[in-house]
Design a protein around this motif. Structure first.
Motif: not given
Lengths: 373, 373
Positions: A272-274, A283, A328-329, B90, B92, B117, B120, B148
């Motif tokens: 979900i995030s970087r 998640d 990546k997300p 987020p 996704v 992002d 996304a 995040t």
């Protein structure tokens, strides 16, 4: 990762999700039946999966004896047609009346429960006798875990004898649950079991000498299962592993003598995030995968570069890896839980995959604490 | 223990059970509204309780803005009539389409979600625009937790500017979630907040100078709530505590500036065994109380002699105490969870107590991951 886990329809799966693989579940059941020398020496614990569908797979494999920890699990087993259900738990408070109601409602199932205390045993007897019912009682022997049970010795014999005299109770044998035996080395684990089984057999002989039947010894969980399975010189042993049916990253690599048992439940999660160059956040929080193992053992990400779990919150799993840039997300990642049993209980239903795609879902029917009783 | 917790009908309660006390919940809501200077400065997080009934208590208290982490929580909020729902997560994978469906299905609710992002964000825009829908986007700023969010700086401004240019998106402000700020000392916590808020305000000014609206700063959780609540010099702050509504033994004693907020959820458990002279085993396993805190902090037994938690399994909590002899199987014990939020999610329903007895039950409606969307 195991090739069966790869799902061609992963893009459509709501994450986080827990996916069961029935082909692997059946393989695990067959392997355990084989190791035990047949289904008659098995009494698997339902707490790992809590699903009607797996109970039915076990029944189809010839397993008639089952074990559970809650009244809801017992009712699910009975409703699914299990003929013999041990509630491997001491009954106190309203659970005594609930067990009585189970016996009334499911006449096709024989129920039993643990005892380890005289006062509680008298209370169980009083309710059963007043209702004109009989419940089997299994003497819970404390063989070293010191969690429940009565020490092996004269007090245990006296309690079993008392139970034999009380109305509404039927003597159904002993339980030896050795959850403290988690030695990775098979020889050490076997030595630990052999150390406490001799006094238990003496106790059984003493009970039988008094005319008290001891029809079974319900033994161990998944780690000590291979030991009891091979102990064919001791009559009456019923092996009661639970985890094996789904298995997990906790037991899988630890016990070489569980070879042939394959994790059959996989978590599908998404990035979900970087948030930083070396962090990947997924998640897969502790509302989707159980948090009872240590942080670094809660989750094993599959086909993932070397990583360290650095955070786990309700809806977030944070890992650090030098290979983060590959993610990546939205990317899907597969994972094994460190402990499958409480992980299953976090899910309302599980997805079921066959032939590399999701074909249905199973309710985790007894994750609730009350069905109808 | 708090006198409100004592239940005159405890003998009939199936254990383990989680009991909510609406009178205390209302008191907590009132206290937080008071500390924030009114409901308009609040955006509480629903993840703690996941119940329609508490959403309604918040709505009755004038709270119109709400926050959640999952699509099921968002749907529960919308269905309960919440006019403004931030999915503080987020989006996704399939969750983008699900959010789109929520917007279609609940026209009376304004939805927003986090972005951190560019790729996304473009995906979110594409789906919304294709469906002719608009979702609010809240820029998730990483103010130090590194879970995040995007670092405060030019990249964050560029992402917000991009979102402002993409179809189907509405600029809805910034989120500053500082879950890493858990300093017991208020002054230290406030200093930590003040340290990162200055660059955030500079970022807001830069965005506004470019004509990009920043209608809100969604700030913090329960520990930093008193800091943001008192920060009336910063316009646009919305405080987003979650835990406060039920509170627990984790936050309760730790933060003196949360005085006036009382644990409003209590576990009812029973002694099931006394395996050794100094051990008491309770039916409060990690399928009934969350295992994410350290072993010794998972549960606080109330009105119980000094003890040490020595074991916690799926259906067992084992404590050691010199006062064990006062307890026998069947005795009822009250307990506070160390972490209420994942504990609630373990329960299908909670009991509701008023005037010292159980008067009903509330479904933990969004502990599932899918309602209708």
């Amino acid at each position: 990762m195991h090739p069966a886990y790869q799902l061609s329809d992963q893009a459509t799966i709501f994450s986080p999700a827990l996916v069961f693989f029935p082909a692997l579940i059946k393989q695990n059941i067959n392997r355990v039946v084989e190791m035990a020398g047949g289904p008659a020496r098995l009494r698997p614990h339902v707490k790992t999966h809590k699903t009607v569908e797996i109970v039915k797979l076990l029944l189809e494999a010839g397993v008639t004896k089952h074990k559970c920890a809650t009244i809801a699990e017992a009712e699910m087993l009975a409703h699914a047609g299990a003929p013999d259900v041990l509630i491997a738990y001491p009954l106190v408070g309203p659970n005594i009346q609930r067990a009585c109601e189970l016996i009334r409602k499911y006449p096709g199932t024989t129920f039993s429960a643990l005892i380890d205390d005289a006062t509680a045993t008298r209370a169980l007897s009083a309710t059963m006798a007043a209702a004109g019912r009989t419940i089997g009682v299994v003497l819970d022997l404390d063989v070293g875990q010191h969690r429940t049970g009565i020490a092996v010795g004269p007090g245990a014999l006296a309690l079993y004898e008392l139970a034999g005299q009380l109305p509404g109770l039927r003597l159904d044998g002993f339980q030896l649950y050795d959850g403290h035996n988690s030695q990775p080395d098979r020889a050490e684990r076997e030595q630990a079991v052999r150390a406490f089984i001799k006094p238990v057999l003496d106790l059984r002989a003493a009970a039988e000498a008094k005319g008290l039947p001891v029809p079974r010894l319900v033994c161990g969980g998944t780690p000590s299962f291979p030991v009891y399975a091979a102990m064919t010189d001791v009559p009456g042993i019923e092996c009661s592993p639970g985890t094996f049916v789904l298995h997990d990253a906790g037991y899988g690599p630890k016990y070489a003598d569980l070879a042939g048992i394959t994790p059959a439940a996989v978590l599908v999660t998404r990035v979900i995030s970087r948030p930083t160059p070396n962090r990947v956040t997924l998640d897969l929080g502790n509302k989707a995968v159980a948090a009872d193992p240590l942080l670094e053992k809660r989750v094993t990400l599959l086909d993932f570069p070397e990583y360290k779990t650095v955070g786990h919150n309700e809806e977030h799993l944070i890992v650090e890896t030098a290979g983060a840039d590959a993610y990546k997300p939205g990317d899907v990642v597969y994972a094994l839980p460190g402990h499958i049993c409480p992980t299953v209980a976090l899910h309302h239903h599980v997805l079921v995959a066959e032939g590399g795609k999701v074909v249905g879902k199973w309710d985790v029917a007894s994750r609730v604490r009350t069905l109808t009783v």
